[in-house]
Motif scaffolding. Structure first.
Motif, PDB file in Angstrom:
ATOM      1  N   ILE C 278       0.789  -1.263  -0.060  1.00 20.13           N
ATOM      2  CA  ILE C 278       0.062   0.030  -0.077  1.00 20.13           C
ATOM      3  C   ILE C 278       0.872   1.358  -0.105  1.00 20.13           C
ATOM      4  O   ILE C 278       0.726   2.293  -0.742  1.00 20.13           O
ATOM      5  CB  ILE C 278      -1.105  -0.061   1.286  1.00 20.13           C
ATOM      6  N   TRP C 279       2.080   1.084   0.781  1.00 18.83           N
ATOM      7  CA  TRP C 279       2.912   2.156   0.794  1.00 18.83           C
ATOM      8  C   TRP C 279       3.669   2.462  -0.703  1.00 18.83           C
ATOM      9  O   TRP C 279       4.088   3.716  -0.996  1.00 18.83           O
ATOM     10  CB  TRP C 279       3.825   2.587   2.163  1.00 18.83           C
ATOM     11  N   ALA C 280       3.849   1.380  -1.277  1.00 23.49           N
ATOM     12  CA  ALA C 280       4.605   1.365  -2.821  1.00 23.49           C
ATOM     13  C   ALA C 280       3.521   2.258  -3.527  1.00 23.49           C
ATOM     14  O   ALA C 280       4.183   2.863  -4.613  1.00 23.49           O
ATOM     15  CB  ALA C 280       4.704   0.114  -3.123  1.00 23.49           C
ATOM     16  N   TRP C 281       2.293   2.131  -3.441  1.00 24.07           N
ATOM     17  CA  TRP C 281       1.358   3.273  -4.157  1.00 24.07           C
ATOM     18  C   TRP C 281       1.272   4.737  -3.359  1.00 24.07           C
ATOM     19  O   TRP C 281       1.608   5.741  -3.901  1.00 24.07           O
ATOM     20  CB  TRP C 281      -0.167   2.556  -4.131  1.00 24.07           C
ATOM     21  N   GLY C 282       1.355   4.315  -1.885  1.00 26.00           N
ATOM     22  CA  GLY C 282       0.940   5.820  -1.225  1.00 26.00           C
ATOM     23  C   GLY C 282       2.189   6.521  -1.137  1.00 26.00           C
ATOM     24  O   GLY C 282       1.736   8.063  -1.135  1.00 26.00           O
ATOM     25  N   HIS C 283       3.425   6.362  -1.226  1.00 27.19           N
ATOM     26  CA  HIS C 283       4.380   7.300  -1.349  1.00 27.19           C
ATOM     27  C   HIS C 283       4.296   8.163  -2.695  1.00 27.19           C
ATOM     28  O   HIS C 283       4.297   9.200  -3.004  1.00 27.19           O
ATOM     29  CB  HIS C 283       5.869   6.947  -0.924  1.00 27.19           C
ATOM     30  N   PRO C 284       4.267   7.543  -3.791  1.00 25.24           N
ATOM     31  CA  PRO C 284       4.201   8.046  -5.052  1.00 25.24           C
ATOM     32  C   PRO C 284       2.870   8.909  -5.196  1.00 25.24           C
ATOM     33  O   PRO C 284       2.876  10.244  -5.615  1.00 25.24           O
ATOM     34  CB  PRO C 284       4.303   6.938  -6.067  1.00 25.24           C
ATOM     35  N   GLU C 285       1.965   8.495  -4.255  1.00 24.60           N
ATOM     36  CA  GLU C 285       0.541   9.366  -4.299  1.00 24.60           C
ATOM     37  C   GLU C 285       0.661  10.818  -3.599  1.00 24.60           C
ATOM     38  O   GLU C 285       0.179  11.638  -4.211  1.00 24.60           O
ATOM     39  CB  GLU C 285      -0.274   8.505  -3.313  1.00 24.60           C
ATOM     40  N   VAL C 286       1.746  10.910  -2.806  1.00 19.10           N
ATOM     41  CA  VAL C 286       2.077  11.993  -2.228  1.00 19.10           C
ATOM     42  C   VAL C 286       2.434  12.998  -3.210  1.00 19.10           C
ATOM     43  O   VAL C 286       2.154  14.112  -3.451  1.00 19.10           O
ATOM     44  CB  VAL C 286       3.149  11.882  -1.123  1.00 19.10           C
ATOM     45  N   TYR C 287       3.293  12.590  -4.167  1.00 17.92           N
ATOM     46  CA  TYR C 287       4.038  13.240  -5.253  1.00 17.92           C
ATOM     47  C   TYR C 287       2.901  13.467  -6.378  1.00 17.92           C
ATOM     48  O   TYR C 287       3.037  14.600  -7.070  1.00 17.92           O
ATOM     49  CB  TYR C 287       5.225  12.857  -5.609  1.00 17.92           C
ATOM     50  N   THR C 389       5.298  27.693   4.302  1.00 17.34           N
ATOM     51  CA  THR C 389       4.776  26.678   5.120  1.00 17.34           C
ATOM     52  C   THR C 389       5.462  25.412   4.891  1.00 17.34           C
ATOM     53  O   THR C 389       5.734  24.321   5.546  1.00 17.34           O
ATOM     54  CB  THR C 389       3.291  26.730   4.753  1.00 17.34           C
ATOM     55  N   PHE C 390       5.742  25.024   3.371  1.00 23.56           N
ATOM     56  CA  PHE C 390       6.217  23.853   2.948  1.00 23.56           C
ATOM     57  C   PHE C 390       7.621  23.677   3.174  1.00 23.56           C
ATOM     58  O   PHE C 390       8.086  22.484   3.371  1.00 23.56           O
ATOM     59  CB  PHE C 390       6.131  23.828   1.365  1.00 23.56           C
ATOM     60  N   VAL C 422       2.674  19.433   4.875  1.00 20.55           N
ATOM     61  CA  VAL C 422       3.060  19.463   3.439  1.00 20.55           C
ATOM     62  C   VAL C 422       1.671  19.116   2.636  1.00 20.55           C
ATOM     63  O   VAL C 422       1.864  19.827   1.648  1.00 20.55           O
ATOM     64  CB  VAL C 422       3.927  18.350   3.303  1.00 20.55           C
ATOM     65  N   ILE C 423       0.654  18.646   3.193  1.00 20.47           N
ATOM     66  CA  ILE C 423      -0.428  18.512   2.394  1.00 20.47           C
ATOM     67  C   ILE C 423      -1.430  19.721   2.148  1.00 20.47           C
ATOM     68  O   ILE C 423      -1.852  20.305   0.973  1.00 20.47           O
ATOM     69  CB  ILE C 423      -1.077  17.036   2.659  1.00 20.47           C
TER      70      ILE C 423
END
Lengths: 127, 213, 666
Positions: C278-287, C389-390, C422-423
């Motif tokens: 799920i994090w192999a998806w989740g981290h690209p998702e952040v970007y 902020t970022f 960040v979000i």
């Protein structure tokens, strides 16, 4: 957006350069023969004791990659030509992700298995 | 000022590379469609890679159930492989026939592809049914879970492909070789060939690597 | 007959969701009745619901995101109030309800606010910036939007029929397995994400193909505006990462529905594999979320500084570097799971490396502003607020990328503060900047500046008042997702955070006010030139709102900052007054395919959640039939005659000439 004449060099994935029908069929025949040969070799090697046993998995993987390449070239007509740049780049990106996901998962999970006890020993059963 | 207003040549090459090849403009529809589908196929392959990864992680977790070598039958797999390979070939013949607008060879190529695909599915279905009947269903162990999912996912794709194939034949029958029908035919051929590539991975990794020792 | 569905699914005993659901239902009914009575239905159906125009679809995406922002925001308000009062008491939310709220908040904010907002902006702007008439697959675009809306609908349906997941926004097993979560909550979660995930994948394929294959003549890769580059990178990530989410959720669903053993404790299943996938998806998702925001800031900063973007090529490189490296850092979400020092070290280093291209971007924006003639309009305020902020969010991110530090901070409120930092600071500020910046393009009038600035300042300060206390609470050892607590030191910080939440809410209200006031004063705020901000890229070269065909001619591109250079040239030389030669334009026909397909997807998703198998089959057949009907149609395009094109274009050209000659006189 109609199909106007396209000036640049670009080719759809799966399309070939202009050939006559005979040449195109020949391409598929060559691909089929090569693929059948590679498949037969794979099946033969998997069951044989003629070769050094630890080399079998490596050989199988090499043969599989070779056969995928044959399919890509002869059936999907992916080439290294300039008209295929985008298609090849997309493929390369996809393969990179496949490699990272499979390789990363296997690597990470192997380390986890080495470091952590099996799940059924640390998790209580639900009531 | 109109949209075609030319900008001074100084802006054409701001970083002084020297050679600037002008982009010729939007690609024709055939390229756009096939490229979009190509990108979809790559995403589909990434999805398969997750099931491959899961299989690699879970392959040794047999939980007292059977190992791969105890349940795989190489003869069946060989027949399945040959079926798919030949169907890839006949699918290629059908797409050539579509390009030269030869209905007879198109129907023949597609029909043979369909029959070969159905034989493949029948063999796979029998293998699955047989395993479940022996009590080796996907709930038996994590290994069988991963096996059934990976092979079943490919099987589902083949089934969807057969459905698509029949729809394509019906569409050629109803509409002839229209430009949009030809574009869809190209996408179908890409799909079918890509499934064959994934099957190469499946039979090598699952059946041959797992079936040996 | 109805599977698991019966009257007990409706939460008569829980007043809060029931009342909320009833209010929403009444509101929807009221809107529907108003639409029907006023006779707007044909207009809505013909011009919006069946529209395949990328601009309309973009606007609908953003509308969906805004409505869902209110829903997700209400969840946030409820959580902040709960944590402010639940010191040594149960607060006002029982645990099972509180758990649903934080799960729904995360799910909604990521999948149904952030994603549709950025996809909507990309849809709206990218074809205009590339100088083309539409996206690569207009009808699929509509399908993608409506499938996303289906997902959002299902999530909200869980409010009144059944329940939502109580597992957190990523539904970690074994908690999300059938043995621990026997209700329909996880099924609602998984199926709505599966359906909207298909929509997102479609949008991703569409935009990748658009950027790579549909640029106008002369629009070489290195002449594309920065937003197009970040769109390309973000959508490549969508195409490569969303299949991972689909596969992972499919595995979870197989476990739950068919008794498979991917992530179970028994029979050799492996829970950790879920976190891994799920994090192999989740981290690209952040970007996926933040890259388009970076693109928006690049456009805004360059426009409002009156300068070309500093370091354009390094920006392109940084974007593509992030695109690739984002696939090599996912383990930093579970350092504490026990992969050991080798693995942790490598992923920790990769996580720190990915901060480098991001830093490059920050410097580029700063240098773009340096020496520029900066106008602090509302979009620029959001951009500057973002930079401040970022950077803070990025620094705390690098901190938790250090595995030993992460062992201290994992699952704490510090982490909660970091990713909101960040979000909100990255994605949400970016979305708001883009909204303010491109609103005049989409609707032909500007937004009210006074309310816009008020909204910015309330949101900006409200953000700090809410999340700095959470950093502190995290340092004091407070873990995330607590329904109540007994530690006196945390209490004051929770109260401050609740005050901050109130300020954030005022910010949102200001934004709604801004919209209301602007619509009322739209004649005064009208922009007739199509170029209200003195813009630089091609979207400003057409009228606002753009005609359905975007451009009367294929724009001819000879360099970067295309429209800016056109203006410069037009000022230097005498203006061309000869009448250009107009041609017929072919445009794709509207199609209800997307809406009908989503209708069947909704039926199918609902039936799957409640195990109503006959309805699943019905929905599946319906969706397939929809596509066949679409494939069978004979006319997929219509022609806009040259005379009509000329009539539309002449009006805009006249306004534009007067603008250029006025500016030239100054």
């Amino acid at each position: 957006m109609s199909d106007q004449a396209h000036i640049g060099h670009d080719l759809a994935p799966g399309d070939e350069e202009q050939h006559d029908v005979g040449t195109r069929i020949l391409g598929y025949v060559v691909g089929l023969v090569l693929a059948l040969l590679l498949t037969a070799t794979s099946f033969f090697i998997a069951g044989t004791d003629l070769v050094w046993q630890p080399s079998i998995p490596v050989a199988l993987i090499v043969l599989a990659i070779a056969q995928m390449g044959v399919h890509l070239v002869f059936f999907l007509h992916i080439t290294t030509g300039p008209d295929n740049t985008n298609n090849v780049l997309a493929l390369a990106f996809g393969l990179l992700v496949v490699f990272l996901v499979v390789g990363g998962t296997v690597w990470i999970m192997a380390h986890l298995n080495a470091n952590m006890p099996p799940m059924d020993q640390i998790m209580p059963k639900p009531m | 000022m109109s949209m075609t207003a030319a900008v001074g040549d100084a802006h054409a090459d701001p970083h002084h590379i020297g050679l600037v090849v002008e982009h010729p403009g939007p690609a024709p529809k055939r390229i756009v469609t096939a490229y979009g589908f190509w990108v979809f196929l790559l995403s589909d392959i990434v999805m398969f890679s997750c099931f491959f990864a899961a299989y690699a992680v879970l392959v040794s977790q047999t939980a007292g159930g059977p190992k791969g070598s105890e349940i795989f039958e190489q003869r069946n797999v060989a027949i399945e492989t040959v079926c798919l390979l030949l169907s890839s070939f006949t699918c290629g013949m059908a797409s050539i026939a579509a390009d030269v607008r030869n209905r007879f060879w198109f129907y023949l190529g597609m029909a043979v592809t369909c029959v070969l695909g159905l034989i493949f599915l029948a063999i796979e279905f029998r293998e699955f049914a047989d395993l479940v009947a022996r009590g080796y269903g996907p709930s038996r162990s994590a290994f069988l879970t991963a096996f059934f999912s990976l092979v079943g996912c490919h099987g589902l794709h083949v089934s969807a492909g057969v459905l698509w194939l029949l729809t394509m034949m019906a569409q050629v029958f109803a509409k002839g070789f229209r430009a949009d029908v030809l574009r869809r035919m190209m996408c179908f051929a890409l799909f079918w060939h890509a499934l064959d590539i994934i099957w190469v991975g499946v039979f090598s990794v699952v059946y041959l690597l797992g079936g040996g020792s | 007959m109805l599977g698991k569905l019966d009257w007990s699914a409706i939460p008569f005993d829980q007043p809060i969701p029931l009342i909320a659901g009833a209010v929403v239902l009444v509101a929807i009914l009221a809107v529907l009745i108003w639409v029907v009575v006023k006779g707007h239905l044909p207009y809505l159906w013909n011009e919006w619901i069946t529209s395949v125009d990328h601009k309309r679809i973009g606007v609908m995406y953003i509308l969906l995101a805004s409505v869902m922002l209110l829903r997700g925001g209400s969840d946030a308000i409820m959580m902040r109030i709960q944590q402010a009062i639940a010191y040594q008491s149960q607060g006002y939310l029982p645990p099972e309800h509180y758990n649903q709220i934080f799960s729904a908040h995360g799910t909604i904010m990521i999948f149904f606010v952030a994603m549709p907002f950025v996809i909507g902006l990309m849809n709206l702007v990218v074809p205009l910036q590339l100088g083309v008439r539409d996206v690569a697959f207009p009808t699929l675009n509509s399908v993608g939007f409506w499938l996303t809306a289906t997902g959002a609908l299902l999530v909200n349906l869980s409010l009144v029929i059944g329940e939502f997941a109580r597992t957190g926004w990523l539904a970690f097993p074994p908690l999300s397995e059938l043995s621990y979560s026997p209700g329909v909550g996880v099924d609602y979660y998984a199926w709505s994400l599966q359906i909207s995930g298909v929509g997102t994948l479609v949008a991703g394929i569409n935009l990748v193909t658009t950027v790579l294959k549909l640029r106008t003549r002369g629009m070489n890769y290195l002449r594309m505006p920065m937003f197009c580059w970040t769109t390309l990178a973000s959508n490549l990530l969508i195409v490569a990462a969303f299949p991972i989410l689909t596969a992972t959720l499919a595995m979870l669903l197989l476990d739950r529905y068919l008794g498979f053993h991917f992530f179970t404790n028994e029979a050799g299943g492996n829970v950790m594999m879920f976190m891994n996938l799920i994090w192999a998806w989740g981290h690209p998702e952040v970007y996926i979320l933040v890259l388009p925001a970076f693109g928006i800031f690049s456009e805004v900063v360059s426009t409002f500084s009156g300068k070309a973007l500093f370091g354009y090529r390094s920006m392109v490189l940084a974007t593509m570097a992030i695109c690739v490296i984002s696939f090599m850092v996912w383990l930093h979400h579970f350092f504490t799971m026990g992969a050991g020092p080798d693995v942790n070290a490598i992923f920790g280093i990769a996580s720190m490396i990915i901060a480098v291209p991001t830093g490059v971007k920050i410097y580029n924006w700063l240098f773009t502003m340096y020496g520029g003639r900066i106008r602090f309009a509302t979009p620029m305020l959001w951009a500057v607020g973002f930079m401040v902020t970022f950077i803070i969010g990025g620094l705390t991110g690098v901190l938790v990328a250090v595995p030993p530090a992460d062992f201290m901070l994992h699952n704490s409120m510090f982490l909660v503060a970091h990713f909101h930092n960040v979000i909100i600071g990255g994605v949400l500020f970016g979305a708001f900047a883009g909204f303010e910046y491109w609103f005049p393009k989409a609707f032909g009038f500007r937004l009210d500046e006074r309310w816009g600035k008020l909204a910015f300042w309330f949101t900006f300060t409200g953000f700090y008042v809410t999340f700095v206390p959470l950093y502190v609470a995290g340092m004091l050892g407070m873990t995330r997702r607590m329904q109540h607590y007994d530690v006196a030191e945390w209490r004051p910080w929770m109260i401050v955070a609740a005050v901050g939440m109130a300020m954030l809410s005022i910010g949102v209200i200001c934004q709604i006010m801004q919209l209301v006031v602007s619509i009322r004063n739209r004649e005064a705020l009208r922009d007739r030139t199509g170029d209200p901000w003195d813009g630089r890229s091609l979207e400003w070269a057409t009228s606002s709102p753009p005609p359905v065909f975007n451009f009367a001619f294929d724009p001819d591109v000879r360099g970067e900052d295309v429209y800016w250079n056109m203006k410069v040239r037009a000022r230097q030389q005498s203006l061309e007054h000869e009448e250009p030669e107009y041609h017929d334009i072919e445009m794709p026909r509207n199609s209800p395919t997307g809406f009908v397909c989503a209708f069947f997807a909704t039926i199918m998703g609902f039936a799957l959640i409640w195990h109503i198998w006959w309805m699943v089959i019905l929905g599946g057949i319906g969706a397939f039939a929809t596509f066949v009907v679409f494939a069978w149609r004979d006319h997929d395009e219509y022609v806009i005659p040259a005379a009509e094109v000329a009539a539309i274009d002449r009006v805009n050209l006249e306004e534009r000439r007067s603008l250029v000659s006025m500016a030239g006189a100054v």
